[in-house]
Design a protein around this motif. Structure first.
Motif, PDB file in Angstrom:
ATOM      1  N   GLU A 167       6.170   3.744   1.237  1.00 54.36           N
ATOM      2  CA  GLU A 167       5.647   2.397   0.992  1.00 54.36           C
ATOM      3  C   GLU A 167       5.360   1.673   2.300  1.00 54.36           C
ATOM      4  O   GLU A 167       6.122   1.796   3.269  1.00 54.36           O
ATOM      5  CB  GLU A 167       6.650   1.583   0.172  1.00 54.36           C
ATOM      6  N   HIS A 168       4.293   0.895   2.295  1.00 57.56           N
ATOM      7  CA  HIS A 168       3.897   0.099   3.449  1.00 57.56           C
ATOM      8  C   HIS A 168       3.649  -1.314   2.938  1.00 57.56           C
ATOM      9  O   HIS A 168       2.736  -1.541   2.130  1.00 57.56           O
ATOM     10  CB  HIS A 168       2.649   0.698   4.106  1.00 57.56           C
ATOM     11  N   ARG A 219       0.855  -1.191   0.000  1.00 56.52           N
ATOM     12  CA  ARG A 219       0.000   0.000   0.000  1.00 56.52           C
ATOM     13  C   ARG A 219       0.889   1.237   0.000  1.00 56.52           C
ATOM     14  O   ARG A 219       1.556   1.515   0.991  1.00 56.52           O
ATOM     15  CB  ARG A 219      -0.880   0.028   1.248  1.00 56.52           C
ATOM     16  N   PRO A 220       0.899   1.985  -1.087  1.00 54.48           N
ATOM     17  CA  PRO A 220       1.682   3.215  -1.091  1.00 54.48           C
ATOM     18  C   PRO A 220       0.996   4.296  -0.272  1.00 54.48           C
ATOM     19  O   PRO A 220      -0.229   4.376  -0.235  1.00 54.48           O
ATOM     20  CB  PRO A 220       1.747   3.600  -2.574  1.00 54.48           C
ATOM     21  N   SER A 272       4.081   8.558  -2.084  1.00 56.18           N
ATOM     22  CA  SER A 272       4.717   7.564  -2.949  1.00 56.18           C
ATOM     23  C   SER A 272       4.622   7.959  -4.421  1.00 56.18           C
ATOM     24  O   SER A 272       3.574   8.389  -4.894  1.00 56.18           O
ATOM     25  CB  SER A 272       4.054   6.195  -2.757  1.00 56.18           C
ATOM     26  N   LEU A 273       5.731   7.775  -5.132  1.00 57.95           N
ATOM     27  CA  LEU A 273       5.744   7.992  -6.574  1.00 57.95           C
ATOM     28  C   LEU A 273       5.861   6.677  -7.338  1.00 57.95           C
ATOM     29  O   LEU A 273       5.978   6.682  -8.559  1.00 57.95           O
ATOM     30  CB  LEU A 273       6.911   8.918  -6.954  1.00 57.95           C
ATOM     31  N   HIS A 306       8.123  -0.440   6.467  1.00 60.66           N
ATOM     32  CA  HIS A 306       7.850   0.928   6.053  1.00 60.66           C
ATOM     33  C   HIS A 306       9.110   1.446   5.367  1.00 60.66           C
ATOM     34  O   HIS A 306      10.212   1.288   5.895  1.00 60.66           O
ATOM     35  CB  HIS A 306       7.490   1.813   7.242  1.00 60.66           C
ATOM     36  N   ILE A 307       8.935   2.015   4.197  1.00 57.02           N
ATOM     37  CA  ILE A 307      10.053   2.576   3.433  1.00 57.02           C
ATOM     38  C   ILE A 307       9.676   4.005   3.072  1.00 57.02           C
ATOM     39  O   ILE A 307       8.657   4.230   2.419  1.00 57.02           O
ATOM     40  CB  ILE A 307      10.336   1.771   2.149  1.00 57.02           C
ATOM     41  N   THR A 308      10.487   4.953   3.521  1.00 57.23           N
ATOM     42  CA  THR A 308      10.224   6.348   3.201  1.00 57.23           C
ATOM     43  C   THR A 308      11.466   6.956   2.564  1.00 57.23           C
ATOM     44  O   THR A 308      12.591   6.551   2.853  1.00 57.23           O
ATOM     45  CB  THR A 308       9.842   7.157   4.463  1.00 57.23           C
ATOM     46  N   GLY A 309      11.249   7.884   1.685  1.00 58.61           N
ATOM     47  CA  GLY A 309      12.343   8.563   1.003  1.00 58.61           C
ATOM     48  C   GLY A 309      11.782   9.604   0.061  1.00 58.61           C
ATOM     49  O   GLY A 309      10.569   9.831   0.026  1.00 58.61           O
TER      50      GLY A 309
END
Length: 156
Positions: free
Chosen positions: A145-146, A26-27, A31-32, A137-140
């Motif tokens: 992103e989840h 799940r973005p 999220s791009l 969880h990925i953030t940047g």
């Protein structure tokens, strides 16, 4: 320390019983990538290296648009003195994601967020009666992103 050692060993033994997974991406609003959908597949365990337990995952991922994409991943679990580290096997080389340490009963959390180039990775694992759930969880700059994995002993 004894309780931590016992919990690490308990999770280590559970990792060896996994045979299947479900996956959901799940973005978040920043999220791009547009990587949203659900998947499922089988897990083959490779523990030929006594210090590592490899999850060789194969399955299918269905994007929200309906397109089906084949999934193949190798995740590497490794015991540490304080928890269990998770890496992603990319082109034969492990890429560290995060170390999970036991917190509350049945709950593991990243010891700290991990920086990979411009992205920040963190995770949480919750043990259940039938396997465990792993949330990332990925953030940047381009990512929010989840990822939700559910691992279980059998894929039936």
């Amino acid at each position: 320390m004894q309780q931590t050692t016992e919990r690490i060993q308990h999770l280590w033994e559970r990792l060896a019983t996994i045979g299947g997974f479900t996956y959901e991406s799940r973005p978040g609003p920043r999220s791009l990538t547009g990587w949203q959908g659900e998947g499922r597949g089988r897990v083959q365990i490779d523990d030929s290296n006594a210090d590592e337990r490899h999850f060789i995952e194969q399955g299918e991922f269905q994007l929200q648009s309906g397109q089906i994409v084949e999934m193949q991943n190798r995740f590497i679990w490794k015991k540490t003195p304080t928890g269990i580290a998770l890496s992603h096997g990319r082109r034969g080389e492990p890429v560290f994601l995060f170390e999970l340490i036991p917190t509350a009963d049945g709950l593991w959390k990243s010891s700290q967020d991990h920086v990979c180039i411009n992205d920040l990775y963190s995770g949480e694992l919750r043990e259940s009666a039938n396997g465990f759930e792993l949330t990332w969880h990925i953030t940047g700059p381009k990512k929010d992103e989840h990822l939700f994995y559910r691992y279980f002993p059998d894929n039936s």
